[in-house]
Write a protein that holds these residues in place. Structure first.
Motif, PDB file in Angstrom:
ATOM      1  N   ILE A 213      45.132   7.648  22.044  1.00  0.00           N
ATOM      2  CA  ILE A 213      45.375   6.735  23.207  1.00  0.00           C
ATOM      3  C   ILE A 213      45.073   7.449  24.657  1.00  0.00           C
ATOM      4  CG2 ILE A 213      47.525   5.596  24.336  1.00  0.00           C
ATOM      5  CD1 ILE A 213      47.344   4.598  21.585  1.00  0.00           C
TER       6      ILE A 213
ATOM      7  N   PHE B 263      41.479   6.442  25.173  1.00  0.00           N
ATOM      8  CA  PHE B 263      41.474   4.953  25.793  1.00  0.00           C
ATOM      9  C   PHE B 263      41.750   4.953  27.270  1.00  0.00           C
ATOM     10  CE2 PHE B 263      42.505   2.163  21.925  1.00  0.00           C
ATOM     11  CZ  PHE B 263      41.067   2.119  21.530  1.00  0.00           C
ATOM     12  N   VAL B 264      42.663   5.906  27.664  1.00  0.00           N
ATOM     13  CA  VAL B 264      42.897   5.926  28.958  1.00  0.00           C
ATOM     14  C   VAL B 264      41.632   6.590  29.826  1.00  0.00           C
ATOM     15  CG1 VAL B 264      44.282   7.273  30.811  1.00  0.00           C
ATOM     16  CG2 VAL B 264      45.357   6.189  28.934  1.00  0.00           C
TER      17      VAL B 264
ATOM     18  N   ILE C 286      38.358   6.146  28.849  1.00  0.00           N
ATOM     19  CA  ILE C 286      37.491   5.268  28.756  1.00  0.00           C
ATOM     20  C   ILE C 286      37.701   4.143  29.814  1.00  0.00           C
ATOM     21  CG2 ILE C 286      36.486   3.396  27.468  1.00  0.00           C
ATOM     22  CD1 ILE C 286      36.627   5.150  25.039  1.00  0.00           C
ATOM     23  N   VAL C 287      38.706   3.764  29.955  1.00  0.00           N
ATOM     24  CA  VAL C 287      39.458   2.699  30.844  1.00  0.00           C
ATOM     25  C   VAL C 287      39.139   3.270  32.391  1.00  0.00           C
ATOM     26  CG1 VAL C 287      41.286   1.715  31.819  1.00  0.00           C
ATOM     27  CG2 VAL C 287      40.904   1.540  29.738  1.00  0.00           C
TER      28      VAL C 287
ATOM     29  N   GLY D 108      35.296   3.664  32.931  1.00  0.00           N
ATOM     30  CA  GLY D 108      34.621   2.556  33.064  1.00  0.00           C
ATOM     31  C   GLY D 108      33.723   2.434  31.483  1.00  0.00           C
ATOM     32  N   ILE D 109      33.941   1.429  30.827  1.00  0.00           N
ATOM     33  CA  ILE D 109      33.736   1.190  29.529  1.00  0.00           C
ATOM     34  C   ILE D 109      32.017   1.339  29.490  1.00  0.00           C
ATOM     35  CG2 ILE D 109      33.623  -0.523  27.644  1.00  0.00           C
ATOM     36  CD1 ILE D 109      36.356  -1.603  28.221  1.00  0.00           C
TER      37      ILE D 109
ATOM     38  N   TYR E   3      49.279   7.783  32.527  1.00  0.00           N
ATOM     39  CA  TYR E   3      49.105   6.244  32.576  1.00  0.00           C
ATOM     40  C   TYR E   3      49.377   5.934  34.217  1.00  0.00           C
ATOM     41  CZ  TYR E   3      49.959   7.419  27.882  1.00  0.00           C
ATOM     42  OH  TYR E   3      49.684   7.709  26.705  1.00  0.00           O
TER      43      TYR E   3
ATOM     44  N   MET F 245      46.061   6.157  35.701  1.00  0.00           N
ATOM     45  CA  MET F 245      45.312   5.015  35.136  1.00  0.00           C
ATOM     46  C   MET F 245      45.600   3.876  35.880  1.00  0.00           C
ATOM     47  SD  MET F 245      45.030   3.071  31.322  1.00  0.00           S
ATOM     48  CE  MET F 245      46.674   2.492  31.487  1.00  0.00           C
ATOM     49  N   ALA F 246      46.823   3.839  36.121  1.00  0.00           N
ATOM     50  CA  ALA F 246      47.181   2.427  36.937  1.00  0.00           C
ATOM     51  C   ALA F 246      46.685   2.624  38.458  1.00  0.00           C
ATOM     52  CB  ALA F 246      48.954   2.489  36.914  1.00  0.00           C
TER      53      ALA F 246
ATOM     54  N   LEU G 145      43.123   1.670  38.545  1.00  0.00           N
ATOM     55  CA  LEU G 145      43.001   0.284  38.393  1.00  0.00           C
ATOM     56  C   LEU G 145      43.065  -0.518  39.332  1.00  0.00           C
ATOM     57  CD1 LEU G 145      44.218  -0.312  34.567  1.00  0.00           C
ATOM     58  CD2 LEU G 145      41.774  -0.443  35.340  1.00  0.00           C
TER      59      LEU G 145
ATOM     60  N   PRO H  37      39.143  -2.089  39.254  1.00  0.00           N
ATOM     61  CA  PRO H  37      39.641  -2.506  38.039  1.00  0.00           C
ATOM     62  C   PRO H  37      38.792  -2.253  36.837  1.00  0.00           C
ATOM     63  CG  PRO H  37      40.109  -4.208  39.736  1.00  0.00           C
ATOM     64  CD  PRO H  37      39.309  -2.889  40.294  1.00  0.00           C
ATOM     65  N   ARG H  38      37.384  -2.072  37.177  1.00  0.00           N
ATOM     66  CA  ARG H  38      36.501  -1.854  35.995  1.00  0.00           C
ATOM     67  C   ARG H  38      36.237  -0.394  35.984  1.00  0.00           C
ATOM     68  NH1 ARG H  38      33.080  -5.646  34.411  1.00  0.00           N
ATOM     69  NH2 ARG H  38      31.284  -4.742  34.762  1.00  0.00           N
ATOM     70  N   GLY H  39      36.978   0.475  36.372  1.00  0.00           N
ATOM     71  CA  GLY H  39      37.035   1.988  36.088  1.00  0.00           C
ATOM     72  C   GLY H  39      36.163   2.596  37.106  1.00  0.00           C
TER      73      GLY H  39
END
Lengths: 339, 306
Positions: B226, B229-230, B232-233, B236-237, B287, B290-291, B294, B298-300
Motif C-alpha cells: 500500500i 502504491f502511494v 507510485i501515485v 506518477g505512474i 495518505y 498523497m491527498a 493529488l 492529479p497525475r502525480g
C-alpha cells in the motif's frame, strides 16, 4: 427489443427465485435440523447488500473502487462505538459536547449510514479527481488510511477490535433472536435492491451509465460527470455502511479486519462472480462465494491455496460471472425449444 | 528534540524510502509499460525475503541468501508471468486486480505451507552487524547504512539502464508504442517477461534487505504494497524518477511522523490526548501527503507523457 424485454423479465425471475429460496430457507433449515446455517445465510445476505452497493458504482458507473471496506468498517464501528459508550465508557465528548452512546438501532443504524456516506463523499471527492489506475490505487490507499487509523486508536480496541455486549435494540423486533435478525437482513436487502432498481431506471441511473460508456459525450450533452459520479459514490458508501452495521450485529464483534483491503477485494469478486451491472448479481455472487469459501474451509486448512487459483480461473475464463452463465443456459434452452 | 535524534530518524526515513523505491521501481515499470496492476508484486517481495532467510540459515551466510533470493524470485516471477500475468495484459484493470488478488492468496498460503506460519529470523551479515559512528557520539546501525547505499547505487544503475542501454531503449519504446516496437521486429512478449523478472529481482532485493530490519512473515508483502502504491501515485505512474523522489518523500514522512508527531502535539496538548492524536495522525500522514499531492497534481509529480 422483445428479446431484451424477455431477458429483463427473465432476469427478475431468477432474482425472485433466489429471493424466495432465502425467504424459505429458515423453515427448510429448521425441518432438517440445520439451524446453524442461519448464521452463514445472514452473512451471505449482508455481503450481498454491501456488494449491491458496490455494484452501483462498479457496474453502473464503471468506477473500480478498491476501498469499500472503509465504508463497511465505518458502519460497523459506528454501531460498536455507540454501544461501547452506552455500556462502558459513558458519553462521547466531542468539542466539549457530550453525546450519549446508544444501543438503539433506530439511532445507530441511520447514523452508521450517515457516517459511511459522508466518509464516501469526502474520499470520493478526492479520488474522483483521478480515473482508471489512479482511482483503483487511491481508493485502496484511503481505505488503508482508515484501517491504520483504527489500529492506532487504543480506546476502541486497536488491533484487537471491540466486542458488542448485545445486538442493537430495534423495537418492536428482538434482534437477539437469530430468526428476526435474519429476516431483517433479508428485508433490508430487498429494500435496497428495489431502491437500486428504481435508481438504475431513473434519469440519474441513465446518466451514470451514459458517463460509464462515454464520458465525453455526456459532458458535451451538459451533464457534469464529476457530480454524478460523486453522488453515486456517496450513495454506494452509505448503503455499504448499512451492511457494516448489520455485520457488527451478526458477529457482535468488530475488528480492523472489517476495514482491511482483502474485504474490498472480496466485495469486488462477489460483484464479478454474480455478473457486473446485474440487479441480483451480488446476491448470486455472495451466495456462490461464501458457500465456496465455507466448503473449502471445511475441506482443508489450506483453503486459500485452492481459492486463489479458482479466482484466477474465474477471471480468465468466466468473465460474465454466474449471471452470464444463467443467461447462457437460458439462451441454450430457448434455442433448443425454438429449433 | 536533539539534532542527533533528527539525524537518526532522517537516516531511518531514507532507508525506508530507498526500500520503497526498490519495490516501486519494478511495479511502476510494469504499470507504465504493460499497463498492468499487479497486486501480487508484494508477494514477490515476500518470496525474496523468505528465500533469503531460508538460504541464510542453511548456509550461515546472508550474502549467499541474497545471491539465491534474486534469481529465485526472478524465476518465480517469470513462471507467473508466463502462466497467468501474460493473459492479463489485454484485460481491463478490474480483471487484473482480481486475478492478482487470487495470486496473493495462493502465494501466502503456499509460503505458509513451505516455511510454516511463524516468522523467520534473518540476521545481517557479521561485518554489518555493528554500528558506525557517523558523528562523534552518534552510532548508527551499519546494516541500515548499507541498505541506503545499496538502494542509491541500484537507483543509479537503474537510471543508467533505462537511459543508456539497448534494453532500456526498448523498455521506453515499448512503453510509448507497443505495436510499433513489435512491428520493428522486437519480440515484445520476451521483453515483457524480462521487465517483469527484472522488477521481481529488485523487489526481492528489497525483501532480503528488509528481513534483518523488520520481520520475515506471511503478509509482509501486503503491508508494504500500500505505501508502494502511494509512492507510485505521488510519483506518477510509469515514472522511475517520480518513484524515486516520491519514495524518499514517503519514507521520510512515514518515519518522521511516527517519531516526532506525538512529541510535537505534546507541546500544545495534554500528554494522553497528544499521544493518541499523534499516533493517529502519523498513521495517516503518508495518505494525507498523497491527498495533498493529488489536489495539486492529479497525475502525480512526474506524470508520464501522453
Amino acid at each position: 427489443m422483445a428479446d431484451g424485454l424477455g431477458r429483463r423479465l427473465g432476469g427478475h425471475a431468477d432474482g425472485l427465485l433466489l429471493g424466495l429460496a432465502f425467504l424459505a430457507w429458515p423453515a427448510v433449515a429448521a425441518g432438517f435440523g440445520l439451524e446453524w446455517t442461519l448464521d452463514l445465510a445472514a452473512r451471505i445476505l449482508i455481503y450481498a447488500l454491501a456488494a449491491s452497493a458496490l455494484n452501483l458504482v462498479l457496474g453502473y458507473a464503471g468506477l473500480v473502487s478498491f476501498g469499500h471496506a472503509a465504508f463497511f468498517g465505518a458502519g460497523a464501528y459506528v454501531v460498536a462505538i455507540l454501544a461501547y459508550h452506552d455500556f462502558l465508557l459513558g458519553p462521547i465528548v466531542l468539542f466539549g459536547l457530550e453525546i450519549p452512546g446508544t444501543g438503539n438501532a433506530w439511532i445507530a443504524f441511520p447514523l452508521a449510514v450517515l457516517v459511511a456516506g459522508l466518509l464516501a463523499l469526502a474520499i470520493g471527492a478526492l479520488c474522483l479527481r483521478t480515473s482508471g489506475l489512479y482511482f483503483i490505487m487511491i481508493t485502496l490507499a484511503f481505505a488503508q488510511m482508515i484501517y491504520y487509523l483504527f489500529i492506532s486508536l487504543p480506546d476502541y480496541g486497536g488491533e484487537d477490535g471491540l466486542s458488542l455486549f448485545a445486538r442493537s435494540e430495534l423495537r418492536p423486533l428482538d434482534l437477539g433472536d437469530d430468526l428476526a435478525f435474519y429476516y431483517l437482513c433479508l428485508g433490508l436487502l430487498a429494500l435496497v435492491l428495489a431502491g437500486k432498481a428504481a435508481v438504475v431506471r431513473s434519469r440519474f441511473g441513465w446518466a451514470l451509465m451514459g458517463i460509464r460508456d462515454n464520458e465525453r459525450r455526456m459532458t458535451a450533452l451538459g451533464l457534469p460527470p464529476y457530480r454524478y459520479k460523486l453522488a453515486a459514490f456517496a450513495l454506494s458508501g452509505a448503503v455499504t455502511g448499512l451492511a457494516g452495521a448489520l455485520i457488527a450485529n451478526l458477529t457482535e464483534f468488530v475488528s480492523p479486519a472489517f476495514l482491511s483491503w482483502p474485504l474490498s477485494g472480496e466485495l469486488l469478486i462477489i460483484v464479478i462472480l454474480g455478473g457486473m451491472g446485474r440487479l441480483y448479481g451480488p446476491l448470486l455472487g455472495a451466495t456462490a462465494f461464501l458457500l465456496l469459501e465455507f466448503w473449502l474451509k471445511e475441506w482443508t486448512e489450506h483453503w486459500q491455496l485452492a481459492l486463489g487459483p479458482i479466482l484466477v480461473l474465474i477471471v480468465l475464463y468466466a468473465r460474465g460471472g454466474l449471471g452470464g452463465l444463467v443467461d447462457l443456459l437460458r439462451r441454450g434452452r430457448e434455442g433448443s425449444g425454438h429449433g | 528534540m536533539s539534532f542527533l535524534l533528527i539525524l537518526e530518524q532522517t537516516l531511518n526515513g531514507l532507508q525506508f524510502g530507498v526500500m520503497l523505491f526498490l519495490i516501486a521501481a519494478g511495479l511502476t515499470l510494469v504499470l507504465g509499460i504493460m499497463n498492468l496492476v499487479n497486486l501480487a508484486h508484494g508477494s514477490l517481495y515476500m518470496v525474496g525475503a523468505f528465500v533469503c532467510a531460508w538460504v541464510s540459515v542453511e548456509t550461515d551466510s546472508f550474502l549467499l541468501g541474497l545471491a539465491a533470493a534474486l534469481p529465485a524470485t526472478a524465476l518465480v516471477a517469470s513462471v507467473v508471468e508466463l502462466l497467468v500475468v501474460r493473459r492479463l495484459y489485454s484485460r481491463d484493470h478490474l480483471d487484473q486486480v482480481l486475478a492478482t488478488f487470487g495470486l496473493i492468496l495462493f502465494f501466502n498460503e503456499a509460503t505458509k505451507m513451505i516455511w510454516g506460519a511463524r516468522p523467520l529470523r534473518l540476521d545481517p551479515p557479521d561485518f554489518l552487524s555493528g554500528t558506525v559512528e557517523l558523528l562523534p557520539g552518534a552510532p548508527y546501525p551499519a546494516f541500515r547504512l548499507a541498505v541506503i547505499l545499496v538502494g542509491l547505487a541500484v537507483a543509479l544503475g537503474l537510471f543508467l539502464l533505462v537511459t543508456r542501454t539497448r534494453l532500456g531503449m526498448l523498455i521506453r519504446a515499448g512503453a510509448s508504442n507497443r505495436e510499433m516496437v513489435s512491428a520493428l521486429g522486437v519480440d515484445i512478449d520476451r521483453l515483457y517477461t524480462v521487465v517483469f523478472a527484472l522488477g521481481a529481482a529488485l523487489t526481492a532485493l528489497a525483501g532480503a534487505m528488509a528481513g534483518p530490519i523488520y520481520s520475515v512473515e506471511i503478509g509482509m508483502g501486503e503491508s508494504v504494497l500500500i505505501p508502494v502504491f502511494v509512492v507510485i501515485v505521488i510519483g506518477g505512474i510509469g515514472s522511475i524518477r517520480g518513484a524515486f523522489v516520491a519514495a524518499l518523500l514517503v519514507g521520510l514522512t512515514f518515519v518522521w511522523g511516527r517519531a516526532f508527531l506525538p512529541g510535537l502535539f505534546g507541546l500544545v496538548l495534554e500528554p494522553s490526548t497528544a499521544s493518541t492524536l499523534g499516533s493517529a495522525i502519523s498513521a495517516m500522514a503518508i495518505y494525507i501527503l498523497m491527498a495533498a499531492v493529488l489536489i495539486w497534481r492529479p497525475r502525480g509529480l512526474f506524470p508520464p507523457h501522453g
